[in-house]
Design a protein around this motif. Structure first.
Motif, PDB file in Angstrom:
ATOM      1  N   TYR A  70      15.191 -10.632  -0.647  1.00  0.00           N
ATOM      2  CA  TYR A  70      14.596 -11.365  -1.754  1.00  0.00           C
ATOM      3  C   TYR A  70      15.097 -10.841  -3.086  1.00  0.00           C
ATOM      4  O   TYR A  70      15.147  -9.640  -3.305  1.00  0.00           O
ATOM      5  N   ASN A  71      15.476 -11.749  -3.974  1.00  0.00           N
ATOM      6  CA  ASN A  71      15.917 -11.354  -5.306  1.00  0.00           C
ATOM      7  C   ASN A  71      14.783 -10.734  -6.108  1.00  0.00           C
ATOM      8  O   ASN A  71      15.014  -9.908  -6.975  1.00  0.00           O
ATOM      9  N   SER A  72      13.561 -11.150  -5.823  1.00  0.00           N
ATOM     10  CA  SER A  72      12.382 -10.638  -6.517  1.00  0.00           C
ATOM     11  C   SER A  72      11.380 -10.127  -5.481  1.00  0.00           C
ATOM     12  O   SER A  72      10.418 -10.817  -5.146  1.00  0.00           O
ATOM     13  N   PRO A  73      11.591  -8.927  -4.961  1.00  0.00           N
ATOM     14  CA  PRO A  73      10.711  -8.420  -3.911  1.00  0.00           C
ATOM     15  C   PRO A  73       9.255  -8.308  -4.343  1.00  0.00           C
ATOM     16  O   PRO A  73       8.360  -8.317  -3.506  1.00  0.00           O
ATOM     17  N   GLU A  74       9.023  -8.239  -5.643  1.00  0.00           N
ATOM     18  CA  GLU A  74       7.641  -8.166  -6.130  1.00  0.00           C
ATOM     19  C   GLU A  74       6.843  -9.430  -5.800  1.00  0.00           C
ATOM     20  O   GLU A  74       5.620  -9.397  -5.747  1.00  0.00           O
ATOM     21  N   LEU A  75       7.549 -10.546  -5.547  1.00  0.00           N
ATOM     22  CA  LEU A  75       6.853 -11.767  -5.146  1.00  0.00           C
ATOM     23  C   LEU A  75       6.280 -11.640  -3.742  1.00  0.00           C
ATOM     24  O   LEU A  75       5.325 -12.325  -3.395  1.00  0.00           O
ATOM     25  N   ILE A  76       6.855 -10.773  -2.935  1.00  0.00           N
ATOM     26  CA  ILE A  76       6.393 -10.547  -1.565  1.00  0.00           C
ATOM     27  C   ILE A  76       5.483  -9.325  -1.503  1.00  0.00           C
ATOM     28  O   ILE A  76       4.408  -9.372  -0.922  1.00  0.00           O
ATOM     29  N   GLY A  77       5.915  -8.232  -2.114  1.00  0.00           N
ATOM     30  CA  GLY A  77       5.204  -6.959  -1.999  1.00  0.00           C
ATOM     31  C   GLY A  77       4.322  -6.606  -3.171  1.00  0.00           C
ATOM     32  O   GLY A  77       3.740  -5.528  -3.209  1.00  0.00           O
ATOM     33  N   GLY A  78       4.236  -7.475  -4.159  1.00  0.00           N
ATOM     34  CA  GLY A  78       3.380  -7.212  -5.307  1.00  0.00           C
ATOM     35  C   GLY A  78       4.122  -6.603  -6.482  1.00  0.00           C
ATOM     36  O   GLY A  78       5.242  -6.118  -6.355  1.00  0.00           O
ATOM     37  N   GLU A  79       3.478  -6.636  -7.624  1.00  0.00           N
ATOM     38  CA  GLU A  79       4.055  -6.165  -8.880  1.00  0.00           C
ATOM     39  C   GLU A  79       4.471  -4.702  -8.818  1.00  0.00           C
ATOM     40  O   GLU A  79       5.330  -4.271  -9.580  1.00  0.00           O
ATOM     41  N   ARG A  82       0.831  -1.219   0.000  1.00  0.00           N
ATOM     42  CA  ARG A  82       0.000   0.000   0.000  1.00  0.00           C
ATOM     43  C   ARG A  82       0.858   1.258   0.000  1.00  0.00           C
ATOM     44  O   ARG A  82       0.502   2.258  -0.629  1.00  0.00           O
ATOM     45  N   VAL A  83       1.979   1.217   0.682  1.00  0.00           N
ATOM     46  CA  VAL A  83       2.874   2.376   0.699  1.00  0.00           C
ATOM     47  C   VAL A  83       3.484   2.566  -0.691  1.00  0.00           C
ATOM     48  O   VAL A  83       3.528   3.689  -1.209  1.00  0.00           O
ATOM     49  N   ALA A  84       3.949   1.490  -1.300  1.00  0.00           N
ATOM     50  CA  ALA A  84       4.526   1.567  -2.646  1.00  0.00           C
ATOM     51  C   ALA A  84       3.503   2.113  -3.636  1.00  0.00           C
ATOM     52  O   ALA A  84       3.832   2.945  -4.488  1.00  0.00           O
ATOM     53  N   GLU A  85       2.266   1.675  -3.528  1.00  0.00           N
ATOM     54  CA  GLU A  85       1.210   2.180  -4.417  1.00  0.00           C
ATOM     55  C   GLU A  85       0.985   3.675  -4.205  1.00  0.00           C
ATOM     56  O   GLU A  85       0.855   4.433  -5.181  1.00  0.00           O
TER      57      GLU A  85
END
Length: 146
Positions: A82-91, A64-67
């Motif tokens: 995480y190498n792919s933080p989008e897997l945790i925090g979303g796209e 929500r903060v990133a959005e």
């Protein structure tokens, strides 16, 4: 443009390290938020030039903060093991520069300088020569990559 940063980090010592590191380089820390709600509250009152986000807080992800940052066209940097933080925090986090967790001060500054606009990181460039390698910034929580 003012050089202000929002730090979203729930580990007090890590947040303080980030704050001191950036303040030594001429940045103003708008605030430190340990929760999503606190970060959104800070954004409602003032807009930073940039934000650094821990992907996972005790209460969950910083999605929500990133959005909210992206809606306001505020650039963000992620601090994640995480190498792919989008897997945790979303796209919404896809493509955001990741300084890693753990990371050293030099890595954070390098990512910050290479990625942000020149007018934002001029203070870092000016002061990097005085940076001591012993002033390491460690964002370690012992988190494992998926």
């Amino acid at each position: 443009m003012h050089k202000s940063v929002l730090v979203v980090e729930d580990e007090f010592l890590i947040a303080m390290d980030i704050q001191l590191l950036l303040e030594r380089r001429g940045w103003s820390v708008l605030g430190i938020a340990a929760t999503v709600e606190k970060a959104l509250e800070l954004l409602a009152h003032d807009l930073p030039a940039v934000a650094i986000l821990d992907v996972t807080l005790r209460e969950g992800s910083v999605t929500r903060v990133a959005e909210a940052l992206r809606e306001r066209n505020i650039p963000l940097v992620v601090a994640s093991a995480y190498n792919s933080p989008e897997l945790i925090g979303g796209e919404i986090l896809a493509g955001a520069p990741n300084v890693g967790e753990p990371t050293e001060e030099r890595r954070l500054l390098t990512v910050w300088m290479n990625w942000s606009a020149p007018e934002l990181h001029s203070g870092i460039c000016r002061n990097e020569a005085t940076s001591s390698h012993a002033e390491g910034l460690f964002l370690s929580r012992g988190t494992a990559s998926p």
